[in-house]
Design an enzyme around this catalytic site. Structure first.
Site, PDB file in Angstrom:
ATOM      1  N   TYR A 199      50.314  25.412  44.165  1.00 62.76           N
ATOM      2  CA  TYR A 199      50.174  23.951  44.033  1.00 62.76           C
ATOM      3  C   TYR A 199      48.693  23.575  43.894  1.00 62.76           C
ATOM      4  CZ  TYR A 199      50.881  18.980  45.230  1.00 62.76           C
ATOM      5  OH  TYR A 199      50.919  17.604  45.230  1.00 62.76           O
ATOM      6  N   PHE A 228      59.971  13.697  60.687  1.00 63.45           N
ATOM      7  CA  PHE A 228      59.947  13.006  61.987  1.00 63.45           C
ATOM      8  C   PHE A 228      60.961  11.857  62.011  1.00 63.45           C
ATOM      9  CE2 PHE A 228      55.268  14.064  63.386  1.00 63.45           C
ATOM     10  CZ  PHE A 228      55.634  15.402  63.511  1.00 63.45           C
TER      11      PHE A 228
HETATM   12  P1  NAD Z   1      58.644  14.253  43.986  1.00 61.89           P
HETATM   13  O1  NAD Z   1      59.010  15.680  44.182  1.00 61.89           O
HETATM   14  O2  NAD Z   1      59.505  13.212  44.601  1.00 61.89           O
HETATM   15  O3  NAD Z   1      58.533  13.910  42.431  1.00 61.89           O
HETATM   16  C1  NAD Z   1      58.200  14.850  41.452  1.00 61.89           C
HETATM   17  C2  NAD Z   1      59.144  14.640  40.266  1.00 61.89           C
HETATM   18  O4  NAD Z   1      58.800  15.566  39.226  1.00 61.89           O
HETATM   19  C3  NAD Z   1      60.603  14.906  40.624  1.00 61.89           C
HETATM   20  O5  NAD Z   1      61.409  13.862  40.146  1.00 61.89           O
HETATM   21  C4  NAD Z   1      60.910  16.232  39.927  1.00 61.89           C
HETATM   22  O6  NAD Z   1      62.265  16.384  39.596  1.00 61.89           O
HETATM   23  C5  NAD Z   1      59.993  16.153  38.724  1.00 61.89           C
HETATM   24  N1  NAD Z   1      59.644  17.455  38.166  1.00 61.89           N
HETATM   25  C6  NAD Z   1      59.240  18.564  38.810  1.00 61.89           C
HETATM   26  N2  NAD Z   1      59.001  19.561  37.944  1.00 61.89           N
HETATM   27  C7  NAD Z   1      59.248  19.062  36.702  1.00 61.89           C
HETATM   28  C8  NAD Z   1      59.193  19.611  35.390  1.00 61.89           C
HETATM   29  N3  NAD Z   1      58.821  20.878  35.174  1.00 61.89           N
HETATM   30  N4  NAD Z   1      59.524  18.810  34.345  1.00 61.89           N
HETATM   31  C9  NAD Z   1      59.915  17.517  34.545  1.00 61.89           C
HETATM   32  N5  NAD Z   1      59.996  16.963  35.770  1.00 61.89           N
HETATM   33  C10 NAD Z   1      59.660  17.726  36.829  1.00 61.89           C
HETATM   34  O7  NAD Z   1      57.140  14.094  44.476  1.00 61.89           O
HETATM   35  P2  NAD Z   1      56.206  12.801  44.591  1.00 61.89           P
HETATM   36  O8  NAD Z   1      55.792  12.693  45.997  1.00 61.89           O
HETATM   37  O9  NAD Z   1      56.824  11.657  43.922  1.00 61.89           O
HETATM   38  O10 NAD Z   1      54.928  13.286  43.756  1.00 61.89           O
HETATM   39  C11 NAD Z   1      54.683  12.832  42.444  1.00 61.89           C
HETATM   40  C12 NAD Z   1      53.339  13.381  41.969  1.00 61.89           C
HETATM   41  O11 NAD Z   1      52.299  12.928  42.833  1.00 61.89           O
HETATM   42  C13 NAD Z   1      53.276  14.909  41.966  1.00 61.89           C
HETATM   43  O12 NAD Z   1      52.561  15.328  40.832  1.00 61.89           O
HETATM   44  C14 NAD Z   1      52.497  15.212  43.218  1.00 61.89           C
HETATM   45  O13 NAD Z   1      51.800  16.429  43.115  1.00 61.89           O
HETATM   46  C15 NAD Z   1      51.563  14.019  43.317  1.00 61.89           C
HETATM   47  N6  NAD Z   1      51.123  13.798  44.702  1.00 61.89           N
HETATM   48  C16 NAD Z   1      51.985  13.259  45.630  1.00 61.89           C
HETATM   49  C17 NAD Z   1      51.554  13.072  46.938  1.00 61.89           C
HETATM   50  C18 NAD Z   1      52.440  12.464  47.988  1.00 61.89           C
HETATM   51  O14 NAD Z   1      51.999  12.332  49.139  1.00 61.89           O
HETATM   52  N7  NAD Z   1      53.633  12.025  47.693  1.00 61.89           N
HETATM   53  C19 NAD Z   1      50.256  13.478  47.309  1.00 61.89           C
HETATM   54  C20 NAD Z   1      49.441  14.054  46.354  1.00 61.89           C
HETATM   55  C21 NAD Z   1      49.874  14.194  45.046  1.00 61.89           C
HETATM   56  N1  UDP Z   2      54.057  18.984  60.071  1.00 63.62           N
HETATM   57  C1  UDP Z   2      54.551  18.959  61.363  1.00 63.62           C
HETATM   58  N2  UDP Z   2      55.898  18.896  61.541  1.00 63.62           N
HETATM   59  C2  UDP Z   2      56.777  18.814  60.514  1.00 63.62           C
HETATM   60  C3  UDP Z   2      56.268  18.808  59.188  1.00 63.62           C
HETATM   61  C4  UDP Z   2      54.894  18.902  59.009  1.00 63.62           C
HETATM   62  O1  UDP Z   2      53.782  19.014  62.340  1.00 63.62           O
HETATM   63  O2  UDP Z   2      57.983  18.738  60.762  1.00 63.62           O
HETATM   64  C5  UDP Z   2      52.584  19.023  59.873  1.00 63.62           C
HETATM   65  C6  UDP Z   2      52.109  20.043  58.863  1.00 63.62           C
HETATM   66  O3  UDP Z   2      51.901  21.298  59.485  1.00 63.62           O
HETATM   67  C7  UDP Z   2      50.816  19.413  58.387  1.00 63.62           C
HETATM   68  C8  UDP Z   2      51.091  17.916  58.472  1.00 63.62           C
HETATM   69  O4  UDP Z   2      52.221  17.770  59.330  1.00 63.62           O
HETATM   70  O5  UDP Z   2      49.766  19.719  59.265  1.00 63.62           O
HETATM   71  C9  UDP Z   2      51.406  17.284  57.115  1.00 63.62           C
HETATM   72  O6  UDP Z   2      52.403  18.048  56.491  1.00 63.62           O
HETATM   73  P1  UDP Z   2      53.074  17.654  55.101  1.00 63.62           P
HETATM   74  O7  UDP Z   2      53.938  18.800  54.703  1.00 63.62           O
HETATM   75  O8  UDP Z   2      53.701  16.311  55.225  1.00 63.62           O
HETATM   76  O9  UDP Z   2      51.860  17.459  54.099  1.00 63.62           O
HETATM   77  P2  UDP Z   2      50.567  18.323  53.718  1.00 63.62           P
HETATM   78  O10 UDP Z   2      50.410  19.465  54.685  1.00 63.62           O
HETATM   79  O11 UDP Z   2      50.810  18.783  52.327  1.00 63.62           O
HETATM   80  O12 UDP Z   2      49.474  17.346  53.845  1.00 63.62           O
END
Ligand code: NAD
Ligand code: UDP
Ligand code: UDP
Length: 310
Positions: A144, A190
């Site tokens: 990732y 959570f």
């Molecule tokens: P999500 O998993 O809900 O959404 C991702 C979407 O992409 C899904 O609908 C999935 O089916 C689709 N997808 C995955 N692989 C694909 C492919 N090869 N072709 C077409 N569609 C595909 O996740 P999200 O939280 O909505 O994240 C959306 C974007 O934002 C992602 O790129 C993620 O990396 C980025 N992002 C999210 C967060 C967050 O906290 N939610 C943080 C940082 C970055």
């Molecule tokens: N985490 C936790 N309990 C859970 C899920 C996640 O303590 O049930 C912790 C995890 O180890 C991380 C933080 O919460 O330190 C955020 O995790 P998440 O997977 O939401 O996002 P990311 O690590 O990608 O920021």
């Protein structure tokens, strides 16, 4: 009316973005392979003439005519992106190449949903865009982190080499309604555990920190970035600088749900970042953006959503 492509549009963030774009009068093409997304997230948009849904994997070329592209396709939670790590890197890298190739052909502006994970386990705190990060290239999060870093590289090379209009957004942990209940992320875990009366699983000592942005704030930042002046490429951090330990988050969820659940401690996953908090000075000055929703208010909305589906 702009013709807008949203890849990953049936996911958590993508579906909220589609809502906002439709509401402001854009014509939206949502492309998704439903790897982690769900038709339920966009079911309410299906009858609208300004909304179109296409099942497609961005690892394959896509020939459509659009003015703007939001590239969000990629699984985002650790258990989802680690389930098929090779596919995760392919989605980030091949997906970026195809969407950049498309943007080049049709002269579309393109925004990349990048991530705070490009900073890895950061040695600078809070993280500014100028920080290059501390990323393990061979660990279980690397598919990732490095995939997203390579996508950023491709965006800047298409910008320099082919003069594409690019926008790179580094998204910090975002939460809200339509999060996947089994995505293993801390907020969904959570809240679901609390609503089921199960104990809340704290990984490690629970003193690691994250900064949680409510989805509405995040989408506002994303749209402002896409609409920003042409010379502003980013990368720009978008997130909420309020920083909480996982124990603080768990205690807040317990209080807001009124559950009798307790905390249980489980091993910390490999390469889990110890602290994360965005410096949002750049977003404040260039996008006139800052988050408005406090954690407790956003959590209440999220709890109501999970109550309706769990
Ligand atoms: P999500 O998993 O809900 O959404 C991702 C979407 O992409 C899904 O609908 C999935 O089916 C689709 N997808 C995955 N692989 C694909 C492919 N090869 N072709 C077409 N569609 C595909 O996740 P999200 O939280 O909505 O994240 C959306 C974007 O934002 C992602 O790129 C993620 O990396 C980025 N992002 C999210 C967060 C967050 O906290 N939610 C943080 C940082 C970055
Ligand atoms: N985490 C936790 N309990 C859970 C899920 C996640 O303590 O049930 C912790 C995890 O180890 C991380 C933080 O919460 O330190 C955020 O995790 P998440 O997977 O939401 O996002 P990311 O690590 O990608 O920021
Ligand atoms: N591509 C696409 N849709 C388009 C134009 C290109 O999916 O409308 C893909 C194409 O398959 C190619 C990639 O984008 O593999 C990169 O395109 P680019 O023009 O940059 O490179 P080239 O075609 O010269 O390899």
């Amino acid at each position: 009316m702009s013709k807008v492509l949203v890849t990953g549009g049936a996911g958590f963030l993508g579906s909220h973005l589609c809502d906002r774009l439709i509401a402001r009068g854009d014509d939206v093409l949502c492309v998704d392979n439903f790897y982690t997304g769900s038709k339920r997230n966009i079911a309410h948009l299906l009858g609208k003439t300004s909304f179109e849904l296409m099942r497609h994997d961005v690892c394959w070329p896509l020939y459509v005519e659009v003015d703007r592209i939001f590239n969000l396709a990629c699984p985002a939670s650790p258990i989802h992106y680690q389930n098929d790590p090779v596919q995760t890197t392919k989605t980030s890298v091949h997906g970026a190449i195809n969407m950049l190739g498309l943007a080049k052909r049709v002269k579309a502006r393109i925004l990349q949903a990048s991530t705070s994970e490009v900073y890895g386990d950061p040695s600078m705190h809070p993280q500014m865009e100028s920080y290059w990060g501390n990323v393990n290239p061979i660990g279980i999060r690397s598919c990732y982190d490095e995939g997203k870093r390579c996508a950023e590289t491709l965006f800047f090379d298409y910008h320099r080499q082919h003069h594409l209009e690019i926008k790179v957004m580094r998204i910090f942990n975002t939460y809200g309604p339509r999060m996947h209940p089994q995505d293993g992320r801390v907020v969904s875990n959570f809240v679901v555990q609390a609503l089921r009366g199960e104990d809340l699983t704290i990984y490690g000592d629970g003193l690691q920190t994250r900064s949680f942005c409510y989805v509405d704030d995040l989408i506002e930042g994303m749209i402002r970035l896409m609409d920003s002046s042409v010379e502003f490429t980013g990368p720009v951090n978008v997130g909420n600088p309020g920083e909480f330990t996982m124990i603080e988050l768990a205690e807040t969820v317990i209080r807001l749900t009124g559950t009798k659940s307790k905390l249980v401690f489980e091993p910390l996953p490999q390469d889990d970042p110890k602290q994360r908090c965005p410096d949002i000075t750049l977003a404040q000055s260039r996008l006139d953006w800052e988050p408005k929703v406090a954690l407790e208010d956003g959590l209440k909305e999220t709890i109501d959503y999970f109550r309706s589906i769990v």
